[in-house]
Design a protein around this motif. Sequence first.
Motif, PDB file in Angstrom:
ATOM      1  N   TRP A  49     -49.486 -64.522  45.475  1.00  0.00           N
ATOM      2  CA  TRP A  49     -48.750 -63.392  45.770  1.00  0.00           C
ATOM      3  C   TRP A  49     -49.357 -62.046  45.171  1.00  0.00           C
ATOM      4  CZ3 TRP A  49     -42.832 -63.822  42.736  1.00  0.00           C
ATOM      5  CH2 TRP A  49     -42.495 -64.804  44.135  1.00  0.00           C
TER       6      TRP A  49
ATOM      7  N   ALA B 191     -37.568 -61.559  48.629  1.00  0.00           N
ATOM      8  CA  ALA B 191     -38.941 -60.449  49.259  1.00  0.00           C
ATOM      9  C   ALA B 191     -38.320 -59.384  49.029  1.00  0.00           C
ATOM     10  CB  ALA B 191     -39.700 -61.168  50.129  1.00  0.00           C
TER      11      ALA B 191
ATOM     12  N   VAL C 188     -34.590 -61.006  52.719  1.00  0.00           N
ATOM     13  CA  VAL C 188     -36.099 -60.012  52.519  1.00  0.00           C
ATOM     14  C   VAL C 188     -35.692 -58.733  52.747  1.00  0.00           C
ATOM     15  CG1 VAL C 188     -38.151 -59.804  53.555  1.00  0.00           C
ATOM     16  CG2 VAL C 188     -37.231 -61.885  53.416  1.00  0.00           C
TER      17      VAL C 188
ATOM     18  N   ALA D 137     -44.286 -60.742  53.323  1.00  0.00           N
ATOM     19  CA  ALA D 137     -43.516 -61.424  52.925  1.00  0.00           C
ATOM     20  C   ALA D 137     -43.707 -63.404  52.669  1.00  0.00           C
ATOM     21  CB  ALA D 137     -42.532 -61.118  53.176  1.00  0.00           C
TER      22      ALA D 137
ATOM     23  N   HIS E 252     -40.397 -61.613  44.972  1.00  0.00           N
ATOM     24  CA  HIS E 252     -41.626 -61.370  45.567  1.00  0.00           C
ATOM     25  C   HIS E 252     -41.858 -59.477  45.850  1.00  0.00           C
ATOM     26  CE1 HIS E 252     -45.759 -61.165  48.153  1.00  0.00           C
ATOM     27  NE2 HIS E 252     -46.293 -60.822  46.993  1.00  0.00           N
TER      28      HIS E 252
END
Length: 245
Positions: A232, A129, A79, A225, A172
């Motif tokens: 999403w 993410a 992330v 996240a 994402h």
Amino acid sequence: MSKPLVLITGVGDTTGAALVRRFAAGGYRIAMIARNAQRLAALEEEVEDAKAFVCDIGDLDALTDTLAKIKAQMGKPAVLVHNAVAHTFDTFLDADPRDLERNFRVNTTALLYLARALVPDMIEAGQGAIMVTGNTASHRGVANYALFAPTKAAQRILAESLARDLGPKGIHVGYVTIDAAIDVTWLGSEEERPSWLKPPAGWPWPREDYYAKPDAIAEEVYHLAHQDRSTWTFDLVIRPFAEKW
């Protein structure tokens, strides 16, 4: 190394620190990037599994070197939270024109460098993410943000381009617009702050209700996240209950 790794830029004493604490509570190791070595050292001491990397991300060569160090020492981030910001609170006639380029480098170009460095590993993993924190300036040109708003708008559009590209690849990308003032120390005392960064005269609620709380912001970023991939969100706008919009 069994814990996932999050890389957070702009780890200051409010929102950035809150993000570090929230991701640590969620079971992450944290690579923290900021310019202030003393602040990072204190947070590194406080938060288990958090490691400090001192870097001015406006120096793109230094950012590239720092990202290589993070990968070598901590592994591949799952992330990314781009929270670093360079700002100018002035009109176009009063501000230093060079601030526009500096703000753009930190807010937008650094995001591009971060994505190029981290995304290939996320693509290989089939998941990841990228969360970006923005503000009102990313949606409209405010007079006293003339050298700031264009860079945040560009940041948001870059994030949208990344989202459209990377979503089908399992990554994402989300943009969190914080439509509020945050009660950060660098704004100075109440008397020192410009009128648009403090409660207006006659504010009928407690002073703290005017500001977005860093812990609450961090909770929203963390939630974004970790959304289910069937739902999403890209654009998330958050604001205090009494904020006019």
